[in-house]
Design an enzyme around this catalytic site. Sequence first.
Site, short mmCIF file in Angstrom:
data_model
loop_
_atom_site.label_atom_id
_atom_site.label_comp_id
_atom_site.label_asym_id
_atom_site.label_seq_id
_atom_site.Cartn_x
_atom_site.Cartn_y
_atom_site.Cartn_z
N ASP A 58 -24.31 -54.17 39.46
CA ASP A 58 -23.99 -53.03 40.34
C ASP A 58 -22.99 -52.10 39.65
O ASP A 58 -22.65 -51.04 40.18
CB ASP A 58 -23.49 -53.50 41.72
CG ASP A 58 -22.18 -54.25 41.65
OD1 ASP A 58 -21.71 -54.55 40.53
OD2 ASP A 58 -21.60 -54.53 42.72
N SER A 59 -22.55 -52.47 38.43
CA SER A 59 -21.80 -51.53 37.59
C SER A 59 -22.63 -50.28 37.34
O SER A 59 -22.10 -49.23 36.95
CB SER A 59 -21.43 -52.19 36.26
OG SER A 59 -22.55 -52.82 35.68
N ASP A 97 -28.12 -57.89 40.89
CA ASP A 97 -26.77 -57.95 41.45
C ASP A 97 -26.81 -57.38 42.87
O ASP A 97 -27.11 -56.19 43.05
CB ASP A 97 -25.85 -57.10 40.56
CG ASP A 97 -24.41 -57.52 40.63
OD1 ASP A 97 -24.09 -58.50 41.34
OD2 ASP A 97 -23.59 -56.87 39.96
N LYS A 127 -27.18 -62.32 42.05
CA LYS A 127 -25.74 -62.61 41.91
C LYS A 127 -25.03 -61.98 43.09
O LYS A 127 -25.42 -60.89 43.55
CB LYS A 127 -25.20 -62.02 40.60
CG LYS A 127 -23.68 -62.12 40.47
CD LYS A 127 -23.19 -61.76 39.08
CE LYS A 127 -22.83 -60.31 38.87
NZ LYS A 127 -21.79 -59.79 39.79
N GLU A 129 -20.81 -61.57 44.90
CA GLU A 129 -19.37 -61.72 44.63
C GLU A 129 -18.66 -62.48 45.75
O GLU A 129 -18.96 -62.28 46.92
CB GLU A 129 -18.72 -60.33 44.50
CG GLU A 129 -19.21 -59.55 43.30
CD GLU A 129 -18.52 -58.20 43.13
OE1 GLU A 129 -17.56 -57.90 43.89
OE2 GLU A 129 -18.94 -57.45 42.23
N GLU A 196 -14.41 -63.12 36.12
CA GLU A 196 -14.01 -61.80 35.60
C GLU A 196 -12.49 -61.64 35.66
O GLU A 196 -11.87 -61.84 36.72
CB GLU A 196 -14.70 -60.68 36.41
CG GLU A 196 -14.30 -59.29 35.91
CD GLU A 196 -15.21 -58.16 36.39
OE1 GLU A 196 -16.24 -58.44 37.03
OE2 GLU A 196 -14.87 -57.00 36.11
#
Length: 298
Positions: A58-59, A97, A127, A129, A196
């Site tokens: 999602d960057s 993501d 993925k 978070e 991270e």
Amino acid sequence: MTTSHTNVGDAQVPAKLAITELAEMKRQGTRIAMVTAYDAAGARLAEAAGMDIVLVGDSAAMVVLGHESTVPVTMDEMLFMTRSVARAVRHSLVVGDMPFGSYQVSDEEAVRNAIRFVKEGGADTVKLEGAGRMLPRVRAIVESGIPVMGHIGLTPQSVTALGGYKAQGRTAAKAQRLVADALALQEAGCYSLVLEAVPTPVAARITESLTIPTIGIGAGPHCDGQVLVYHDLLGLTEGHTARFVKRYADLATIIREALAAFVADVRSGAYPEERHTYGMAADEQAAFEAAVGETPAP
Ligand code: KIV
């Protein structure tokens, strides 16, 4: 590690990397390489370079779409990019993501969106978070048959709550919390975990406590693998980058110089040359000019 092959056209391509091979790589001490990609061209290059995992991160919100954070990117935008990546990749594992808002509300919505990543996006896994309140989400998605990669430490979707883009787990109490979160995510069914911006000793302790592989980004050398953002690694991100970024190329300079050369050639008429153009048979040209009654082209 054994790698089987499949035939794609005439070429022999290694078969899709199995999730179980990642745990085997951890056991054998073979480090896992992961990079983000957002389109077919980038994904193809990543796979050809030997990347084990391609993350449609999602960057993308920041490096592709120009937002200030990862928060605004939507499911539809993520699916669009995931499809492009999945089409280009045969062997590397494609991880979609889950964007902010696609899994926080309920288990049902998390499962529905994870299924969209696999069915519509062609992703192999997803993925998400966080730990804590996200543990039931992980369990629900895993129970639906979709493998989940966890992500703790600096979790950019919560950057406001975390007080900015800064390293996490730097006090003994917060470091212990991260170890507990990592173990809980493994217990919930994650097949691997991104760490991270976590201090090296904390990432090392998490890595040795887990049977699933850790993939570090700013988490030191003792993780089972490493990941970087495509644009950071290739020098496409200009201006400030995080401490953990290593630039392996300066593509921004190469691209800027190439684009400026094109502008200069267009202005001067140096482009196109004869070899870049299409002609036509003399009789067809003569007939064409007679028909339109125009001055012949040079
Ligand atoms: O979105 C992303 O690029 C990521 C990586 C930094 C792991 O989550």
